[in-house]
Motif scaffolding. Sequence first.
Motif, PDB file in Angstrom:
ATOM      1  N   THR A  14      11.794  13.800  -7.480  1.00 52.95           N
ATOM      2  CA  THR A  14      12.029  15.098  -6.857  1.00 52.95           C
ATOM      3  C   THR A  14      10.785  15.676  -6.178  1.00 52.95           C
ATOM      4  N   ASP A  15       9.600  15.223  -6.575  1.00 55.69           N
ATOM      5  CA  ASP A  15       8.387  15.718  -5.938  1.00 55.69           C
ATOM      6  C   ASP A  15       7.250  14.750  -6.236  1.00 55.69           C
ATOM      7  N   VAL A  16       6.407  14.515  -5.244  1.00 50.77           N
ATOM      8  CA  VAL A  16       5.219  13.678  -5.417  1.00 50.77           C
ATOM      9  C   VAL A  16       3.995  14.580  -5.356  1.00 50.77           C
ATOM     10  N   ILE A  17       3.316  14.719  -6.476  1.00 51.88           N
ATOM     11  CA  ILE A  17       2.146  15.584  -6.561  1.00 51.88           C
ATOM     12  C   ILE A  17       0.893  14.827  -6.137  1.00 51.88           C
ATOM     13  N   SER A  18       0.815  13.560  -6.513  1.00 53.20           N
ATOM     14  CA  SER A  18      -0.304  12.716  -6.095  1.00 53.20           C
ATOM     15  C   SER A  18       0.190  11.286  -5.955  1.00 53.20           C
ATOM     16  N   ASN A  19      -0.212  10.633  -4.855  1.00 51.72           N
ATOM     17  CA  ASN A  19       0.176   9.239  -4.633  1.00 51.72           C
ATOM     18  C   ASN A  19      -0.788   8.258  -5.267  1.00 51.72           C
TER      19      ASN A  19
ATOM     20  N   ASP B 147      19.982  14.294 -20.022  1.00 55.67           N
ATOM     21  CA  ASP B 147      19.550  14.783 -18.718  1.00 55.67           C
ATOM     22  C   ASP B 147      18.138  15.341 -18.871  1.00 55.67           C
ATOM     23  N   VAL B 148      17.142  14.688 -18.239  1.00 59.32           N
ATOM     24  CA  VAL B 148      15.749  15.091 -18.429  1.00 59.32           C
ATOM     25  C   VAL B 148      15.040  15.233 -17.086  1.00 59.32           C
ATOM     26  N   ASN B 149      14.222  16.288 -16.990  1.00 58.26           N
ATOM     27  CA  ASN B 149      13.293  16.482 -15.874  1.00 58.26           C
ATOM     28  C   ASN B 149      11.894  16.318 -16.442  1.00 58.26           C
ATOM     29  N   PHE B 150      11.108  15.427 -15.853  1.00 56.48           N
ATOM     30  CA  PHE B 150       9.837  15.085 -16.472  1.00 56.48           C
ATOM     31  C   PHE B 150       8.808  14.690 -15.428  1.00 56.48           C
ATOM     32  N   LEU B 151       7.549  14.746 -15.851  1.00 55.53           N
ATOM     33  CA  LEU B 151       6.437  14.225 -15.060  1.00 55.53           C
ATOM     34  C   LEU B 151       6.225  12.767 -15.419  1.00 55.53           C
ATOM     35  N   ARG B 152       5.901  11.966 -14.421  1.00 54.59           N
ATOM     36  CA  ARG B 152       5.496  10.573 -14.666  1.00 54.59           C
ATOM     37  C   ARG B 152       4.101  10.387 -14.066  1.00 54.59           C
ATOM     38  N   PHE B 153       3.158  10.019 -14.915  1.00 56.77           N
ATOM     39  CA  PHE B 153       1.757   9.901 -14.525  1.00 56.77           C
ATOM     40  C   PHE B 153       1.277   8.490 -14.808  1.00 56.77           C
TER      41      PHE B 153
ATOM     42  N   HIS C  57      13.649  13.085 -12.152  1.00 58.06           N
ATOM     43  CA  HIS C  57      14.859  13.462 -12.890  1.00 58.06           C
ATOM     44  C   HIS C  57      15.591  12.184 -13.263  1.00 58.06           C
ATOM     45  N   ALA C  58      16.135  12.146 -14.470  1.00 57.82           N
ATOM     46  CA  ALA C  58      16.866  10.950 -14.910  1.00 57.82           C
ATOM     47  C   ALA C  58      17.981  11.341 -15.857  1.00 57.82           C
ATOM     48  N   GLU C  59      19.033  10.535 -15.825  1.00 59.61           N
ATOM     49  CA  GLU C  59      20.125  10.630 -16.789  1.00 59.61           C
ATOM     50  C   GLU C  59      20.163   9.311 -17.548  1.00 59.61           C
ATOM     51  N   LEU C  60      19.812   9.371 -18.842  1.00 53.22           N
ATOM     52  CA  LEU C  60      19.722   8.194 -19.689  1.00 53.22           C
ATOM     53  C   LEU C  60      20.973   8.081 -20.538  1.00 53.22           C
ATOM     54  N   GLN C  61      21.423   6.839 -20.777  1.00 52.20           N
ATOM     55  CA  GLN C  61      22.726   6.661 -21.407  1.00 52.20           C
ATOM     56  C   GLN C  61      22.724   5.568 -22.471  1.00 52.20           C
ATOM     57  N   VAL C  62      23.583   5.758 -23.447  1.00 53.20           N
ATOM     58  CA  VAL C  62      24.041   4.721 -24.360  1.00 53.20           C
ATOM     59  C   VAL C  62      25.511   4.508 -24.025  1.00 53.20           C
ATOM     60  N   LEU C  63      25.926   3.260 -23.897  1.00 48.46           N
ATOM     61  CA  LEU C  63      27.268   2.975 -23.387  1.00 48.46           C
ATOM     62  C   LEU C  63      28.334   3.278 -24.438  1.00 48.46           C
ATOM     63  N   SER C  64      28.661   4.552 -24.531  1.00 49.20           N
ATOM     64  CA  SER C  64      29.731   5.020 -25.405  1.00 49.20           C
ATOM     65  C   SER C  64      30.152   6.412 -24.952  1.00 49.20           C
ATOM     66  N   PRO C  65      31.454   6.696 -24.940  1.00 48.36           N
ATOM     67  CA  PRO C  65      31.889   8.058 -24.610  1.00 48.36           C
ATOM     68  C   PRO C  65      31.548   9.066 -25.706  1.00 48.36           C
TER      69      PRO C  65
ATOM     70  N   VAL D  70       0.852  -1.195   0.000  1.00 45.83           N
ATOM     71  CA  VAL D  70       0.000   0.000   0.000  1.00 45.83           C
ATOM     72  C   VAL D  70       0.878   1.230   0.000  1.00 45.83           C
ATOM     73  N   VAL D  71       0.560   2.182  -0.857  1.00 45.36           N
ATOM     74  CA  VAL D  71       1.389   3.372  -1.013  1.00 45.36           C
ATOM     75  C   VAL D  71       1.055   4.358   0.096  1.00 45.36           C
ATOM     76  N   PRO D  72       1.997   4.711   0.956  1.00 43.68           N
ATOM     77  CA  PRO D  72       1.700   5.687   2.006  1.00 43.68           C
ATOM     78  C   PRO D  72       1.491   7.061   1.412  1.00 43.68           C
ATOM     79  N   PRO D  73       0.553   7.838   1.943  1.00 43.12           N
ATOM     80  CA  PRO D  73       0.330   9.189   1.412  1.00 43.12           C
ATOM     81  C   PRO D  73       1.510  10.084   1.695  1.00 43.12           C
ATOM     82  N   THR D  74       1.633  11.123   0.893  1.00 45.14           N
ATOM     83  CA  THR D  74       2.747  12.039   1.069  1.00 45.14           C
ATOM     84  C   THR D  74       2.539  12.894   2.307  1.00 45.14           C
ATOM     85  N   GLU D  75       3.638  13.446   2.795  1.00 50.99           N
ATOM     86  CA  GLU D  75       3.569  14.328   3.960  1.00 50.99           C
ATOM     87  C   GLU D  75       2.881  15.625   3.577  1.00 50.99           C
TER      88      GLU D  75
END
Length: 646
Positions: free
Chosen positions: A265-270, A298-304, A284-292, A148-153
């Motif tokens: 970084t933030d929970v708007i709704s549980n 570097d992306v900041n996004f909403l996940r719904f 926030h996430a840093e996505l990679q392909v394994l090559s220099p 069960v997902v606890p509600p946010t503070e």
Amino acid sequence: MSFCLIDLEILSSWLHQTQLERHENSILRLENDKLRVENMSIREATRNPICTNCGGPAIIGEISLEEQHLRIQNARLKNELDRVCTLAGKFLGHPISSTAISMGPPLPNSSLELGVGNDGFGGVATIPETLHMGPPDFGIGISSPLPVVPPTEVTMNVIPIDRSLERSMYSELALAAMDELVKMAQNGEPLWLRSLEAGREILNYEEYGRIFTPVIGVKPNGFVAEASRATGMGIINSLALVETLMVSNKWAEMFPCMIARTSTTDVISNGIRGTRNGALQLMHAELQVLSPLVPVRDVNFLRFCKQHAEGLWAVVDVSIDTIRETSTLPNCRRLPSGCVVEDMPNGYSKVTWIEHAEYDESVIHHLYRTLINSGMGFGAQRWIATLQRQCECLAILMSSAVPTRNHNAITASGRRSMLKLAQRMTNSFCAGVCVSTANKWNKLCIGNADEDIQIMTRKSVDDPGEPPGIVLSAATSVWLPVSPQRLFDFLHDEHLRSEWDILSNGGPMQEMAHIAKGQDHGNCVSLLRASNSMLILQETCIDETGSLAVYAPVDIPAMHVVMNGGDSTYVALLPSGFAIVPDGSRGPTSNGYPNPRVSGSLLTVAFQILVNSLPTAKLTVESVDTVNHLISCTVLKIKNALNCES
């Protein structure tokens, strides 16, 4: 991936949080009553306006600025209330009337309190301890209880207007992104066209522009678009996959070679009633392909997350560039992307994955531009293939049946310890290839080093899993005119190791232990022994989008402890290895640009070596020359062995 049962402490916390939210609702109602009283006094004042100077009747123009301000503020608050109620109605699935809320205190079973823990009958809702995910047969599908997902503070203060506006904008963006994701998952031609050459689905941008309105604005100048769609069956059910995607560390564990770093970084709704339905969070996430040669995205996004029907869920991501401005333009924008997950009768799930992004192509090396643009680098095919491979691995490890090739000397606890050590080794390898904020590497710019080789350094002092001292990491990527499968088979074969590996001591290696991680023999963890008795731990994995081979010499007494189920945390290792991807059906010409007539592989080679074990040691030019020579010689030996020197 692991799940835990709810305990009394979580239930107690949830009940306490429900009380806090109900108390906050009472405060909001009091504020609403206060505004209503102020509104009535303003209305009375406007009916018989009195001049404060002469005591006679006043004309409309003499109404005080304060009263005018109150009128404007009242109208603004009412509009905001209507807007929030509309959004809440969309999330909860039934309308909420702002008129009913403003008329007075809500009844005990009002729809407002349903969102904060009331069961509709004047009491606190009873929540089951677990939500079962299907038959507990690990040989068929991965099933485990969903916590069960606890509600946010929450605070005891009313949310400021600007914060409330920002959150309502997030909600609107999430709903628009979800609508687009579902339509892109359901629609076929002419929105998606099948590529006869590569067998992949290609987005018809003309049709896309006709159907959809951009949810995050127009594409920035200099950016290019990349879109892909893939569908596959996974040995995991919808609830388990949704929970994995909504918890950042579980998401990273499921896709370890694709995610360099992630956080919530933030929970708007549980979500609603202890489930992930309606959950909305900022990530926030840093996505990679394994090559220099490919910078980290570097992306900041909403996940719904939203449940559309029984056993049918969707999780969508969308960048927040249009809402939260930054001082620097990101190198990538995530348009509505994510997956639609449908439970199947056999415990599996059907996953349709959409990846849609706009990115700055100029920062990507020419060798990798075709791969990235085709969607094979960051696209849907890679997410689906990785998900299938990881789920297959988990299903095998949870099964009581041990593959016949596995050595009987390894106990069940020993298998877990070896796999944990191999996972740490592979994660460390990936961190030494891509420059991410998640690691402590410092990139070096040294004149005498090959310009195609990336060299980084860091000091290892307090980490028990690494030898102390200065560690160098060297990585490079090259194109080879051989297929990815042939290249992987060559590097994976312990009998051919002497043709490229200096650790082999000039002879073949013997496999001392083997742990299968999938039906393909290339997905495994092995313990190899060289002719000089050196032990080497190796992990390999392969799917349709690429392959990986990572290895590290390990201490013999330490490995005996691990194989008997002991703690692998204190086994020191420095990994090296290879990452292989297809070149996108193109190879380079003599000037380094793609040649459509030749196909091959893109090979990344990376080494981590300890150059000095003293705590006060300093990096020397000789150390850089050594690692530069090591990586160059390894690449040359591989080319010679595969007859592709030119």
